[in-house]
Write a protein that holds these residues in place. Sequence first.
Motif, PDB file in Angstrom:
ATOM      1  N   ALA A 237       0.823  -1.212   0.000  1.00 15.78           N
ATOM      2  CA  ALA A 237       0.000   0.000   0.000  1.00 15.78           C
ATOM      3  C   ALA A 237       0.855   1.258   0.000  1.00 15.78           C
ATOM      4  O   ALA A 237       0.561   2.234  -0.716  1.00 15.78           O
ATOM      5  CB  ALA A 237      -0.935  -0.017   1.213  1.00 15.78           C
ATOM      6  N   ASP A 242      -0.827   4.693  -1.286  1.00 18.84           N
ATOM      7  CA  ASP A 242      -2.254   4.641  -0.951  1.00 18.84           C
ATOM      8  C   ASP A 242      -2.382   4.949   0.540  1.00 18.84           C
ATOM      9  O   ASP A 242      -2.281   4.067   1.391  1.00 18.84           O
ATOM     10  CB  ASP A 242      -2.809   3.257  -1.287  1.00 18.84           C
ATOM     11  N   ARG A 243      -2.651   6.221   0.862  1.00 17.82           N
ATOM     12  CA  ARG A 243      -2.670   6.653   2.260  1.00 17.82           C
ATOM     13  C   ARG A 243      -3.791   5.990   3.042  1.00 17.82           C
ATOM     14  O   ARG A 243      -3.579   5.494   4.151  1.00 17.82           O
ATOM     15  CB  ARG A 243      -2.796   8.175   2.337  1.00 17.82           C
ATOM     16  N   THR A 244      -4.997   5.951   2.465  1.00 21.07           N
ATOM     17  CA  THR A 244      -6.145   5.401   3.190  1.00 21.07           C
ATOM     18  C   THR A 244      -5.926   3.934   3.536  1.00 21.07           C
ATOM     19  O   THR A 244      -6.109   3.507   4.687  1.00 21.07           O
ATOM     20  CB  THR A 244      -7.426   5.546   2.346  1.00 21.07           C
ATOM     21  N   ARG A 245      -5.514   3.157   2.545  1.00 17.50           N
ATOM     22  CA  ARG A 245      -5.300   1.729   2.790  1.00 17.50           C
ATOM     23  C   ARG A 245      -4.141   1.512   3.772  1.00 17.50           C
ATOM     24  O   ARG A 245      -4.203   0.621   4.628  1.00 17.50           O
ATOM     25  CB  ARG A 245      -4.999   1.022   1.459  1.00 17.50           C
ATOM     26  N   SER A 246      -3.116   2.329   3.679  1.00 17.33           N
ATOM     27  CA  SER A 246      -1.977   2.201   4.582  1.00 17.33           C
ATOM     28  C   SER A 246      -2.391   2.411   6.029  1.00 17.33           C
ATOM     29  O   SER A 246      -1.985   1.660   6.935  1.00 17.33           O
ATOM     30  CB  SER A 246      -0.881   3.205   4.207  1.00 17.33           C
ATOM     31  N   LEU A 247      -3.223   3.424   6.275  1.00 22.17           N
ATOM     32  CA  LEU A 247      -3.679   3.696   7.633  1.00 22.17           C
ATOM     33  C   LEU A 247      -4.612   2.593   8.138  1.00 22.17           C
ATOM     34  O   LEU A 247      -4.600   2.247   9.324  1.00 22.17           O
ATOM     35  CB  LEU A 247      -4.373   5.058   7.691  1.00 22.17           C
ATOM     36  N   GLU A 248      -5.421   2.048   7.227  1.00 19.43           N
ATOM     37  CA  GLU A 248      -6.285   0.926   7.618  1.00 19.43           C
ATOM     38  C   GLU A 248      -5.455  -0.287   8.038  1.00 19.43           C
ATOM     39  O   GLU A 248      -5.758  -0.952   9.045  1.00 19.43           O
ATOM     40  CB  GLU A 248      -7.207   0.556   6.448  1.00 19.43           C
ATOM     41  N   ASP A 251      -3.883   0.209  11.368  1.00 23.76           N
ATOM     42  CA  ASP A 251      -4.863  -0.008  12.436  1.00 23.76           C
ATOM     43  C   ASP A 251      -5.009  -1.503  12.728  1.00 23.76           C
ATOM     44  O   ASP A 251      -5.087  -1.915  13.898  1.00 23.76           O
ATOM     45  CB  ASP A 251      -6.213   0.575  12.013  1.00 23.76           C
ATOM     46  N   GLU A 345       1.831   6.603  12.299  1.00 22.18           N
ATOM     47  CA  GLU A 345       0.847   7.392  11.549  1.00 22.18           C
ATOM     48  C   GLU A 345       1.507   8.642  10.952  1.00 22.18           C
ATOM     49  O   GLU A 345       1.242   9.006   9.795  1.00 22.18           O
ATOM     50  CB  GLU A 345      -0.318   7.784  12.463  1.00 22.18           C
ATOM     51  N   LEU A 349       1.708   9.536   6.968  1.00 20.77           N
ATOM     52  CA  LEU A 349       1.184  10.805   6.454  1.00 20.77           C
ATOM     53  C   LEU A 349       2.259  11.584   5.702  1.00 20.77           C
ATOM     54  O   LEU A 349       1.995  12.149   4.622  1.00 20.77           O
ATOM     55  CB  LEU A 349       0.626  11.642   7.608  1.00 20.77           C
ATOM     56  N   THR A 352       3.232   9.626   2.319  1.00 23.63           N
ATOM     57  CA  THR A 352       2.233   9.597   1.249  1.00 23.63           C
ATOM     58  C   THR A 352       1.742  10.996   0.907  1.00 23.63           C
ATOM     59  O   THR A 352       0.785  11.139   0.126  1.00 23.63           O
ATOM     60  CB  THR A 352       1.037   8.722   1.642  1.00 23.63           C
TER      61      THR A 352
END
Length: 353
Positions: A237, A242-248, A251, A345, A349, A352
């Motif tokens: 990711a 892919d910032r959104t997928r990376s943060l998911e 988590d 995190e 951020l 990405t």
Amino acid sequence: MTPAQFLTRIERSQIAPGYLFIGPEAYHRRRARVALLNAALSPGDHENAVTQYDLNETALAEVIDDARALSLFASERVIFAGNAEAALPRTRTDEDAEDGEGGGGSPDALAAYMKNPTPGVVLIFDAPRFDFEGEDKRKQERVRKFYAALGDPVDFKRASTDEARREAAALARRAGLNIDPAIVDLLVEALAADLTRIAVEIEKMALYTHGRPVTEEDVALLVPDARATTIFALVGALGRRDRTRSLEILDTLFRDGEYLPVALSFLSAQFRAALVAKETGLRSPQQIQGHFAQMGVQMWSSRAEQVFQTVAKFSKVQLERAMELTFEADRDLRSARPDDRIVMEQFILRLTG
């Protein structure tokens, strides 16, 4: 000989009176044992015709005496002697003494038996303790020399990543498992190319998925220690930025209790490989895989694809920046800090952005 050569000889009913199984790999050893029992013994006669010894507890001479004796219950017999290393005489060095090698055997008795073996009896000496590399190699040579009368031993080497991937793909086909090659690669990596564990997990996934395609989530759910596959997903990711997928994924790692510095070390290796590929001008996953192979670094195809994606998404300057951010995140994880998750995190951020 290799396990494949052994199985070929067994299929042709070329059964010798004795064998040495040597090396730590368990998956092919189990297959070889089953094939030998089926070929050497009559169906339904395994219970009375198979004898198991442990040479940590039984003298070699006793095993040979049993092989010479005629059985009242079975005309065909298979005798397994486990921990075959224990029959070797002790050396005078402290190192070998610590190895726990026993002192109750002589190769002369075995050599004498092999000159006139009992018809219908097959002896298997199983020596799984020593590997084929490093300090174990010298010790393994002693085992080979001691059991030289048995002829060419069957070598059970640990599977390489490529061998494990091929065998996993074959097992998946036989199980009717709908699994993408990239997921096979993740499974192999998560289980450290251990064929025995791979076979068990493929069987579990075949029962669980009921014909539908296997997903990364299935692997993470069913496979012990498969959180490593989630780390690889994070690498992919971030490689795609892919910032959104990376943060998911971060988590998920956090909730599963993953040690985040391990994830960061994987990321660092990914960016280093991508920077090398960028500076060398490699333009495809195949070129990346070939280049690292020439350097003596084994890289499977899905990893080469990940590196290629990272090369495509990041410029040389951005990759250098990524290395700097990785170093800073590693430093922050090692210092007094409020939370590992906050550090990671911030790293994602900035990377990405």
